[in-house]
Design an enzyme around this catalytic site. Structure first.
Site, mmCIF file in Angstrom:
data_model
loop_
_atom_site.group_PDB
_atom_site.id
_atom_site.type_symbol
_atom_site.label_atom_id
_atom_site.label_comp_id
_atom_site.label_asym_id
_atom_site.label_seq_id
_atom_site.Cartn_x
_atom_site.Cartn_y
_atom_site.Cartn_z
ATOM 1 N N GLY A 24 0.833 -1.189 0.000
ATOM 2 C CA GLY A 24 0.000 0.000 0.000
ATOM 3 C C GLY A 24 0.871 1.244 0.000
ATOM 4 N N GLN A 28 2.739 9.906 2.089
ATOM 5 C CA GLN A 28 4.108 9.377 2.018
ATOM 6 C C GLN A 28 4.903 9.933 0.841
ATOM 7 O OE1 GLN A 28 2.487 5.182 2.478
ATOM 8 N NE2 GLN A 28 4.501 4.954 3.422
ATOM 9 N N CYS A 34 6.498 -0.461 7.159
ATOM 10 C CA CYS A 34 6.064 0.747 6.453
ATOM 11 C C CYS A 34 7.187 1.202 5.542
ATOM 12 C CB CYS A 34 5.727 1.844 7.460
ATOM 13 S SG CYS A 34 5.154 3.379 6.702
ATOM 14 N N LEU A 35 6.840 1.580 4.332
ATOM 15 C CA LEU A 35 7.865 2.051 3.390
ATOM 16 C C LEU A 35 8.528 3.336 3.894
ATOM 17 C CD1 LEU A 35 6.004 1.379 0.015
ATOM 18 C CD2 LEU A 35 7.880 0.044 1.009
ATOM 19 N N HIS A 79 -3.840 0.965 8.022
ATOM 20 C CA HIS A 79 -2.508 1.576 8.058
ATOM 21 C C HIS A 79 -2.450 2.791 7.113
ATOM 22 C CE1 HIS A 79 2.089 0.960 7.910
ATOM 23 N NE2 HIS A 79 1.872 1.751 6.880
ATOM 24 N N GLU A 80 -3.029 2.644 5.913
ATOM 25 C CA GLU A 80 -2.989 3.753 4.926
ATOM 26 C C GLU A 80 -3.884 4.920 5.360
ATOM 27 O OE1 GLU A 80 -0.615 3.351 3.165
ATOM 28 O OE2 GLU A 80 -0.483 1.180 3.095
ATOM 29 N N HIS A 104 -2.091 6.998 7.747
ATOM 30 C CA HIS A 104 -1.149 7.942 7.114
ATOM 31 C C HIS A 104 -1.869 9.235 6.714
ATOM 32 C CE1 HIS A 104 2.698 5.908 6.733
ATOM 33 N NE2 HIS A 104 2.186 4.847 6.126
#
Ligand code: GNR
Ligand code: NI
Length: 171
Positions: free
Chosen positions: A46, A51, A92-93, A134-135, A138
């Protein structure tokens, strides 16, 4: 299509609250396509607009095994969350190489607009439920490390700052 730069924790821009997308136009479709390319290149499941330093309510995800089910969610809202909770390991990226357990709703329903502005609702469970929560976090300016203890979060912060300094020195 283009690959976008992913902000890394503890970049303060990761705590920006995204505003709703006003209309799904060519700019938004291009952003969604670029985010999908960036997510696939980084081997993530995702990616939220936050981000890539765009503070609008847009996320992309693909939790399929074959990585052939791209999803675009514009102005996503959770419309239902299961009472049942589940703990799963998250990464997480924006927090490269750190993984830890986070408790979330086991399944959720999400309403959103798709890539062409069409409304839809989806029911997510398993990895998709983890990922979409999670997204959406963000987009609210929240990174998963904020669910961890202050001690763990500060260790992650210190290590990532050190790594960023080393990378800068190597340039
Ligand atoms: O690629 C990702 N994997 C992942 C694994 C477990 C729980 C959440 C995620 S999301 C993450 C990509 C990312 O950082 N999205 O914001
Ligand atoms: Ni993330």
């Amino acid at each position: 299509m283009a690959r976008l730069t992913i902000l890394r924790y503890p970049d303060p821009r990761l705590h920006t609250i995204a505003r709703p997308v006003a209309d799904v136009d060519e700019r938004i479709r291009r952003l969604a396509d670029d985010m999908l390319e960036t997510m696939y290149a980084a081997e993530g499941v995702g990616l939220a607009a936050t981000q890539v330093d765009v503070h609008e309510r847009l996320l992309v995800m693909d939790t399929s095994e074959a990585r052939d089910h791209p999803l675009v969610l514009i102005n996503p809202e959770l419309t239902w969350c299961s009472e049942e909770m589940r703990v799963a390991e998250e990464g997480c990226l924006s927090v490269p190489a750190f993984y830890d357990k986070v408790e979330r709703h086991a399944s959720v329903k999400v309403r959103a607009l798709g890539r062409d502005g069409e409304p839809f609702e989806m029911h997510a469970e398993g990895l998709a439920a983890v990922c979409v929560q999670h997204e959406i976090d963000h987009l609210r300016g929240k990174v998963f490390v904020e669910y961890l203890s202050a001690l763990k979060r500060d260790r992650i912060r210190t290590k990532l700052l050190k790594k960023a300094r080393e990378e800068q020195r190597d340039d």
